[in-house]
Design a protein around this motif. Structure first.
Motif, PDB file in Angstrom:
ATOM      1  N   ASP A 233      11.832  29.035  48.220  1.00 29.57           N
ATOM      2  CA  ASP A 233      10.639  29.762  48.600  1.00 29.57           C
ATOM      3  C   ASP A 233      10.846  30.412  50.079  1.00 29.57           C
ATOM      4  N   LYS A 234      11.742  29.788  50.913  1.00 33.05           N
ATOM      5  CA  LYS A 234      12.167  30.268  52.159  1.00 33.05           C
ATOM      6  C   LYS A 234      12.969  31.614  52.252  1.00 33.05           C
ATOM      7  N   ALA A 235      13.451  32.077  50.938  1.00 30.68           N
ATOM      8  CA  ALA A 235      14.098  33.186  50.912  1.00 30.68           C
ATOM      9  C   ALA A 235      13.345  34.283  50.646  1.00 30.68           C
ATOM     10  N   THR A 236      11.885  34.177  50.765  1.00 30.42           N
ATOM     11  CA  THR A 236      10.917  35.238  50.494  1.00 30.42           C
ATOM     12  C   THR A 236       9.789  35.044  51.614  1.00 30.42           C
ATOM     13  N   LEU A 237       9.463  36.315  51.938  1.00 30.25           N
ATOM     14  CA  LEU A 237       8.229  36.473  53.069  1.00 30.25           C
ATOM     15  C   LEU A 237       7.636  37.807  52.644  1.00 30.25           C
ATOM     16  N   PRO A 238       6.246  37.442  52.209  1.00 33.84           N
ATOM     17  CA  PRO A 238       5.380  38.743  51.957  1.00 33.84           C
ATOM     18  C   PRO A 238       5.196  39.563  53.363  1.00 33.84           C
ATOM     19  N   ARG A 239       5.116  40.857  53.007  1.00 33.88           N
ATOM     20  CA  ARG A 239       5.092  41.734  54.393  1.00 33.88           C
ATOM     21  C   ARG A 239       3.865  42.826  54.098  1.00 33.88           C
ATOM     22  N   PHE A 240       3.585  43.284  52.805  1.00 32.59           N
ATOM     23  CA  PHE A 240       2.432  44.186  52.683  1.00 32.59           C
ATOM     24  C   PHE A 240       1.901  43.765  51.433  1.00 32.59           C
ATOM     25  N   LEU A 241       0.471  44.090  51.063  1.00 35.52           N
ATOM     26  CA  LEU A 241      -0.065  43.934  49.928  1.00 35.52           C
ATOM     27  C   LEU A 241      -1.031  45.267  49.545  1.00 35.52           C
ATOM     28  N   ILE A 242      -0.591  45.684  48.363  1.00 38.11           N
ATOM     29  CA  ILE A 242      -1.181  46.966  48.061  1.00 38.11           C
ATOM     30  C   ILE A 242      -2.118  46.559  46.979  1.00 38.11           C
TER      31      ILE A 242
END
Length: 262
Positions: A233-242
């Motif tokens: 899980d910690k390998a990812t981080l959402p930055r934008f939502l389209i």
């Protein structure tokens, strides 16, 4: 797809200018996204205070169509069949402090272990997800006139079985993925091509759902590839939502109303 998320509220800031608004030169897909989010992560302060308070909820900034980040993200969201899509809104996401810190710590640890520069380990990828047939986030957005709300409104989310609501609040979680292996942990898939991620945006009940959602996510991985598969899980981080709709929607005329919030 996230199968459970608690009912909670988060703050959306309407038509805000991103914390960073410097111009971005014409670059390749990967380098432009890398420049964009590297700049955001190092200049993500939403106040003048040098020490940022811990945040328990995701902060969502509804970008103005004239914002440089909006323009860049929209320009990368292309290719058949996305050339026929209609972008309804782009949100910049600031995840809860706990998730941000876990991600940064993992990034530094892997950099130290491999001897690679942090920027080379950080890949900007697309991640398509589904939403409930009657998603609380989308329904409330549709029924509320954001422009008359003074710029700040509280949002409620689906209690369970909604990838969109779950990722906004809690980030990407391996335990909710549908990709399973007999000898490995559940895994999450990310693509550097939005058209690849489009396949995963179909609603579980109706593949022609009105609103589709896709995230741009920071993914930490040693080797850059067109598709990255991770199990942490910690390998990812959402930055934008389209949020977007595809042309030819059977709901046609009513969909146009979603564009009023811009």
């Amino acid at each position: 797809m996230v199968k459970y998320c608690e009912k909670i509220e988060t703050l959306i800031i309407q038509n805000s200018t991103s914390p960073s608004s410097t111009s971005i030169s014409n670059k390749s897909f990967s380098s432009r996204l890398k420049h964009l989010i590297h700049r955001n992560s190092s200049n993500s302060s939403l106040s003048s205070s040098p020490i940022q308070p811990k945040t328990q909820k995701t902060q969502m900034i509804l970008l103005n169509p004239t914002d440089p980040n909006y323009i860049l993200v929209k320009s990368l969201f292309k290719g058949r069949p996305l050339s026929l899509s209609k972008v309804l809104g782009i949100f910049e996401l600031h995840m809860p402090t706990k998730l941000e810190r876990l991600h940064e710590a993992y990034k530094r640890k892997l950099s130290k272990k491999t001897g690679e520069n942090i920027e080379k380990l950080t890949h900007r990828m697309f991640h398509g997800t589904t939403s409930n047939l009657t998603c609380s986030f989308i329904d409330e957005w549709n029924n509320c006139n954001i422009e008359s709300a003074g710029g700040h409104i509280e949002r409620t989310f689906c209690e369970k079985y909604c990838g969109l609501c779950g990722i906004i609040q809690h980030g990407n979680k391996t335990k909710y993925t549908r990709t399973k292996s007999l000898f490995k942990r559940n895994r999450m898939w990310f693509a550097n091509d939005p058209c690849t991620s489009l396949y995963y945006c179909n609603n579980g009940y109706n593949e022609n759902d009105i609103i589709k959602s896709m995230f741009i996510v920071d993914v930490i991985e040693k080797t850059p590839k067109g598709i990255l598969v991770v199990n942490k899980d910690k390998a990812t981080l959402p930055r934008f939502l389209i949020l977007f709709e595809m042309s030819g929607s059977p709901f046609g005329k009513s969909v146009a109303d979603y564009n009023t919030f811009l």
